[in-house]
Design a protein around this motif. Structure first.
Motif, PDB file in Angstrom:
ATOM      1  N   ALA A 127       0.916  -1.292  -0.001  1.00 12.39           N
ATOM      2  CA  ALA A 127       0.155  -0.015  -0.161  1.00 12.39           C
ATOM      3  C   ALA A 127       0.691   1.289   0.031  1.00 12.39           C
ATOM      4  O   ALA A 127       1.605   1.385   0.976  1.00 12.39           O
ATOM      5  CB  ALA A 127      -0.736   0.166   1.315  1.00 12.39           C
ATOM      6  N   THR A 128       0.588   2.360  -1.073  1.00 12.09           N
ATOM      7  CA  THR A 128       1.342   3.471  -0.880  1.00 12.09           C
ATOM      8  C   THR A 128       0.435   4.427  -0.215  1.00 12.09           C
ATOM      9  O   THR A 128      -0.930   4.692  -0.670  1.00 12.09           O
ATOM     10  CB  THR A 128       1.402   3.898  -2.305  1.00 12.09           C
ATOM     11  N   LEU A 129       1.031   4.967   0.751  1.00 10.24           N
ATOM     12  CA  LEU A 129       0.168   5.802   1.517  1.00 10.24           C
ATOM     13  C   LEU A 129       0.946   6.985   2.002  1.00 10.24           C
ATOM     14  O   LEU A 129       2.192   7.109   2.305  1.00 10.24           O
ATOM     15  CB  LEU A 129      -0.320   5.208   2.883  1.00 10.24           C
ATOM     16  N   PRO A 130       0.292   8.133   2.455  1.00 12.28           N
ATOM     17  CA  PRO A 130       0.887   9.408   2.927  1.00 12.28           C
ATOM     18  C   PRO A 130       1.651   9.270   4.389  1.00 12.28           C
ATOM     19  O   PRO A 130       1.054   8.398   5.111  1.00 12.28           O
ATOM     20  CB  PRO A 130      -0.179  10.496   3.054  1.00 12.28           C
ATOM     21  N   SER A 131       2.563   9.701   4.527  1.00  7.68           N
ATOM     22  CA  SER A 131       3.402   9.386   5.702  1.00  7.68           C
ATOM     23  C   SER A 131       2.944   9.672   6.985  1.00  7.68           C
ATOM     24  O   SER A 131       2.983   9.064   8.031  1.00  7.68           O
ATOM     25  CB  SER A 131       4.951   9.981   5.493  1.00  7.68           C
ATOM     26  N   ARG A 132       1.893  10.564   6.942  1.00  7.44           N
ATOM     27  CA  ARG A 132       1.296  11.311   7.963  1.00  7.44           C
ATOM     28  C   ARG A 132       0.311  10.450   8.545  1.00  7.44           C
ATOM     29  O   ARG A 132      -0.172  10.241   9.715  1.00  7.44           O
ATOM     30  CB  ARG A 132       0.436  12.443   7.722  1.00  7.44           C
ATOM     31  N   MET A 133      -0.111   9.220   8.055  1.00  8.77           N
ATOM     32  CA  MET A 133      -1.221   8.363   8.092  1.00  8.77           C
ATOM     33  C   MET A 133      -0.484   7.170   9.245  1.00  8.77           C
ATOM     34  O   MET A 133      -1.251   6.503   9.861  1.00  8.77           O
ATOM     35  CB  MET A 133      -1.788   7.800   7.240  1.00  8.77           C
ATOM     36  N   LEU A 134       0.736   7.096   9.198  1.00 14.05           N
ATOM     37  CA  LEU A 134       1.425   6.020   9.884  1.00 14.05           C
ATOM     38  C   LEU A 134       1.732   6.181  11.300  1.00 14.05           C
ATOM     39  O   LEU A 134       1.937   7.451  11.839  1.00 14.05           O
ATOM     40  CB  LEU A 134       2.876   5.807   9.303  1.00 14.05           C
ATOM     41  N   ARG A 135       1.646   5.552  12.141  1.00 11.34           N
ATOM     42  CA  ARG A 135       1.791   5.376  13.652  1.00 11.34           C
ATOM     43  C   ARG A 135       2.910   4.064  13.910  1.00 11.34           C
ATOM     44  O   ARG A 135       2.487   3.005  13.971  1.00 11.34           O
ATOM     45  CB  ARG A 135       0.291   5.316  14.433  1.00 11.34           C
ATOM     46  N   PRO A 136       3.920   4.342  14.156  1.00  4.95           N
ATOM     47  CA  PRO A 136       4.940   3.446  14.702  1.00  4.95           C
ATOM     48  C   PRO A 136       4.514   2.707  15.861  1.00  4.95           C
ATOM     49  O   PRO A 136       3.868   3.181  16.655  1.00  4.95           O
ATOM     50  CB  PRO A 136       6.377   4.213  14.793  1.00  4.95           C
ATOM     51  N   LEU A 137       4.764   1.382  15.718  1.00  2.26           N
ATOM     52  CA  LEU A 137       4.483   0.492  16.828  1.00  2.26           C
ATOM     53  C   LEU A 137       5.564   0.169  17.891  1.00  2.26           C
ATOM     54  O   LEU A 137       6.617  -0.183  17.581  1.00  2.26           O
ATOM     55  CB  LEU A 137       3.892  -0.867  16.569  1.00  2.26           C
ATOM     56  N   PRO A 138       5.145   0.286  19.205  1.00  2.00           N
ATOM     57  CA  PRO A 138       6.166   0.040  20.390  1.00  2.00           C
ATOM     58  C   PRO A 138       6.630  -1.312  20.235  1.00  2.00           C
ATOM     59  O   PRO A 138       5.886  -2.298  19.489  1.00  2.00           O
ATOM     60  CB  PRO A 138       5.445   0.401  21.564  1.00  2.00           C
ATOM     61  N   GLU A 139       7.759  -1.522  20.793  1.00  2.00           N
ATOM     62  CA  GLU A 139       8.221  -2.981  20.947  1.00  2.00           C
ATOM     63  C   GLU A 139       7.428  -3.672  21.550  1.00  2.00           C
ATOM     64  O   GLU A 139       6.870  -3.287  22.687  1.00  2.00           O
ATOM     65  CB  GLU A 139       9.722  -3.275  21.688  1.00  2.00           C
ATOM     66  N   GLY A 140       6.987  -5.066  21.070  1.00  2.00           N
ATOM     67  CA  GLY A 140       6.485  -5.861  22.074  1.00  2.00           C
ATOM     68  C   GLY A 140       4.951  -5.908  21.630  1.00  2.00           C
ATOM     69  O   GLY A 140       4.165  -6.633  22.256  1.00  2.00           O
ATOM     70  N   LEU A 141       4.407  -4.801  20.779  1.00  2.00           N
ATOM     71  CA  LEU A 141       3.059  -4.758  20.229  1.00  2.00           C
ATOM     72  C   LEU A 141       3.152  -5.492  18.820  1.00  2.00           C
ATOM     73  O   LEU A 141       3.608  -5.135  17.925  1.00  2.00           O
ATOM     74  CB  LEU A 141       2.495  -3.425  20.344  1.00  2.00           C
ATOM     75  N   ASP A 142       2.554  -6.809  18.791  1.00  2.00           N
ATOM     76  CA  ASP A 142       2.756  -7.345  17.497  1.00  2.00           C
ATOM     77  C   ASP A 142       1.671  -6.956  16.393  1.00  2.00           C
ATOM     78  O   ASP A 142       0.642  -6.413  16.937  1.00  2.00           O
ATOM     79  CB  ASP A 142       2.325  -9.117  17.786  1.00  2.00           C
ATOM     80  N   LEU A 143       1.938  -7.379  15.370  1.00  2.00           N
ATOM     81  CA  LEU A 143       1.023  -6.980  14.029  1.00  2.00           C
ATOM     82  C   LEU A 143      -0.197  -7.362  14.088  1.00  2.00           C
ATOM     83  O   LEU A 143      -1.014  -6.653  13.631  1.00  2.00           O
ATOM     84  CB  LEU A 143       1.947  -7.381  12.759  1.00  2.00           C
ATOM     85  N   ARG A 144      -0.405  -8.496  14.670  1.00  2.00           N
ATOM     86  CA  ARG A 144      -1.574  -9.127  14.498  1.00  2.00           C
ATOM     87  C   ARG A 144      -2.628  -8.093  15.695  1.00  2.00           C
ATOM     88  O   ARG A 144      -3.824  -7.943  15.266  1.00  2.00           O
ATOM     89  CB  ARG A 144      -1.591 -10.693  15.126  1.00  2.00           C
ATOM     90  N   THR A 145      -1.976  -8.100  16.795  1.00  2.00           N
ATOM     91  CA  THR A 145      -3.006  -7.036  17.579  1.00  2.00           C
ATOM     92  C   THR A 145      -3.179  -5.838  17.102  1.00  2.00           C
ATOM     93  O   THR A 145      -4.283  -5.167  17.255  1.00  2.00           O
ATOM     94  CB  THR A 145      -2.207  -7.218  19.033  1.00  2.00           C
ATOM     95  N   ALA A 146      -2.140  -5.449  16.490  1.00  2.00           N
ATOM     96  CA  ALA A 146      -2.176  -3.900  16.052  1.00  2.00           C
ATOM     97  C   ALA A 146      -3.465  -3.689  14.899  1.00  2.00           C
ATOM     98  O   ALA A 146      -3.659  -2.544  14.582  1.00  2.00           O
ATOM     99  CB  ALA A 146      -0.556  -3.608  15.304  1.00  2.00           C
ATOM    100  N   ALA A 147      -3.829  -4.870  14.321  1.00  2.00           N
ATOM    101  CA  ALA A 147      -4.817  -4.606  13.196  1.00  2.00           C
ATOM    102  C   ALA A 147      -6.192  -4.075  13.769  1.00  2.00           C
ATOM    103  O   ALA A 147      -7.081  -3.881  12.867  1.00  2.00           O
ATOM    104  CB  ALA A 147      -4.750  -5.908  12.660  1.00  2.00           C
ATOM    105  N   VAL A 148      -6.195  -4.360  14.943  1.00  2.00           N
ATOM    106  CA  VAL A 148      -7.230  -3.755  16.042  1.00  2.00           C
ATOM    107  C   VAL A 148      -7.415  -2.360  16.354  1.00  2.00           C
ATOM    108  O   VAL A 148      -8.257  -1.804  17.135  1.00  2.00           O
ATOM    109  CB  VAL A 148      -7.923  -4.971  17.075  1.00  2.00           C
ATOM    110  N   ILE A 149      -6.355  -1.843  16.002  1.00  2.00           N
ATOM    111  CA  ILE A 149      -6.011  -0.499  16.583  1.00  2.00           C
ATOM    112  C   ILE A 149      -7.226   0.423  15.955  1.00  2.00           C
ATOM    113  O   ILE A 149      -7.628   1.323  16.938  1.00  2.00           O
ATOM    114  CB  ILE A 149      -4.449   0.120  16.436  1.00  2.00           C
ATOM    115  N   GLU A 150      -7.496   0.430  14.677  1.00  2.60           N
ATOM    116  CA  GLU A 150      -8.433   1.214  14.204  1.00  2.60           C
ATOM    117  C   GLU A 150      -9.813   1.232  15.017  1.00  2.60           C
ATOM    118  O   GLU A 150     -10.391   2.206  15.447  1.00  2.60           O
ATOM    119  CB  GLU A 150      -8.474   1.092  12.822  1.00  2.60           C
ATOM    120  N   PRO A 151     -10.577   0.173  14.879  1.00  2.28           N
ATOM    121  CA  PRO A 151     -11.877   0.060  15.690  1.00  2.28           C
ATOM    122  C   PRO A 151     -11.330   0.487  17.077  1.00  2.28           C
ATOM    123  O   PRO A 151     -12.498   0.820  17.680  1.00  2.28           O
ATOM    124  CB  PRO A 151     -12.008  -1.439  15.363  1.00  2.28           C
ATOM    125  N   ALA A 152     -10.427  -0.052  17.721  1.00  2.42           N
ATOM    126  CA  ALA A 152     -10.415   0.306  19.210  1.00  2.42           C
ATOM    127  C   ALA A 152     -10.294   1.734  19.255  1.00  2.42           C
ATOM    128  O   ALA A 152     -10.749   2.205  20.319  1.00  2.42           O
ATOM    129  CB  ALA A 152      -8.967  -0.390  19.631  1.00  2.42           C
TER     130      ALA A 152
END
Length: 356
Positions: free
Chosen positions: A146-171
């Motif tokens: 996916a090609t996206l504007p850089s302002r849309m990105l939020r870096p993930l802290p260590e220990g927060l896995d990508l599978r759980t991170a998929a729920v960040i938007e609805p959370a």
């Protein structure tokens, strides 16, 4: 042929990428689409997981989500996590290799319509990834690259896995809704509709210190998820007397229908607040407004979110927000059609993930 090279990472990107595309009602396909070359302030993200949202299901089943009508093929999806494989040329993005979540909104003013400057989520020209609200449509991110504007990105802290991170938007939607309810610490809360958003609202309420959380739904499966997310009590939606007897300090309706909103009004104590989260159909709705008046209830809307995404990420990383029970199924991209069918079945699923 591989044509796009990530200069900052050495990653060679393919010319095309598989994507989940809604062509019309009941016409969902996995298409191979060109990987769009990024502008200077854009990045390329290799998507890892994507959560199927109710709006994605509506575009698939009805060719529309509310008043947003599908007029051309559109890539679905706005709940994703992934890894930066090509950083922005202007240096505005996280470095290649950074794991990220995506904030899918692009606020926009029209120069005429008034709205609070600190609430860009309700700006009149706001667009959202995977939305047919405007034409040309805004493609989503159910795509491998996916090609996206850089302002849309939020870096993930260590220990927060990508599978759980998929729920960040609805959370984040849930977090915003609970913030609209005010301080819930020590209070009782009624949650109407225990689908994915309702379940995440329960998790946020629990973290915020609500003393009692009553969940209401038509589906036994959803009520089980609600309990796992922190509901202290559950009620079947057909138990009208039981729901009305709750008399909660705050109610949050994520049902998306007028019956749910009516139940929220009836189940809220005098002087309480009702947060309307689920998007109701266009037009007038038959709800008991006389009760809202005589009980002096506060009815407030809740739409998407703003910077709450940063608080959600921090709460997931420190373990104070638990969302794992809401994820009930996971499918590979090649099984996307099956994944959508399972996500549609509220009697058997909650949040369904696509694995890219």
């Amino acid at each position: 042929m591989d044509a796009t090279v990530g200069a900052s990472s050495g990653t060679v990107l393919p010319d095309s990428s598989p994507a989940v595309v809604a062509h019309a009602a009941d016409d969902l396909r996995i298409d191979d689409l060109p990987v769009r070359l990024p502008a200077a302030d854009e990045v390329v993200v290799e998507v890892a997981y994507g959560g199927i949202c109710g709006s994605d299901l509506h575009y698939w089943t009805h060719g529309a989500a509310g008043e947003s009508i599908l007029r051309a093929p559109m890539v679905l999806g706005h709940e994703v996590s992934g890894t930066v494989v090509q950083a922005a040329a202007d240096g505005s993005s996280p470095a290649a290799g950074t794991r990220v979540a995506v904030h899918p909104a692009t606020p926009g003013a029209d120069g005429v319509t008034r709205y609070p400057a600190d609430r860009p989520n309700i700006s009149p020209l706001c667009t959202y990834l995977g939305s047919a609200a405007r034409f040309p449509h805004t493609d989503g991110v159910f795509v491998k690259y996916a090609t996206l504007p850089s302002r849309m990105l939020r870096p993930l802290p260590e220990g927060l896995d990508l599978r759980t991170a998929a729920v960040i938007e609805p959370a984040s939607v849930a977090w915003h809704a609970v913030s609209r309810a005010g301080d819930v610490a020590g209070k009782s809360a009624l949650v109407i509709g225990a689908g994915p958003i309702g379940a995440l609202i329960i998790a946020v309420l629990k973290r915020a210190g609500a003393a009692e959380i009553v969940a209401v739904d038509l589906q036994t499966h959803a009520l089980g998820v609600a309990e796992a997310m922190g509901a202290t009590r559950t009620l079947h939606a057909t138990d009208a007397e039981g729901v009305a007897a709750v008399q909660a300090d705050v109610a949050l309706d994520s049902s998306g229908n007028y019956r749910g909103l009516a139940s929220a009004i009836r189940g809220t104590a005098r002087g309480g607040r009702v947060v309307m989260v689920g998007l109701l159909p266009t037009g007038d709705q038959p709800v008991p407004m006389s009760l809202a008046i005589t009980r002096e209830l506060e009815l407030v809307g809740s739409f998407r979110f703003n910077d709450e995404i940063d608080e959600v990420i921090a709460a997931l990383a420190d373990g104070s927000l638990i969302v794992d029970p809401v994820i009930t199924h996971e499918f590979g991209l090649d099984s996307a059609l099956e994944a959508f069918a399972v996500a549609k079945d509220a009697a058997a699923s909650s949040k369904v993930l696509l694995r890219f």
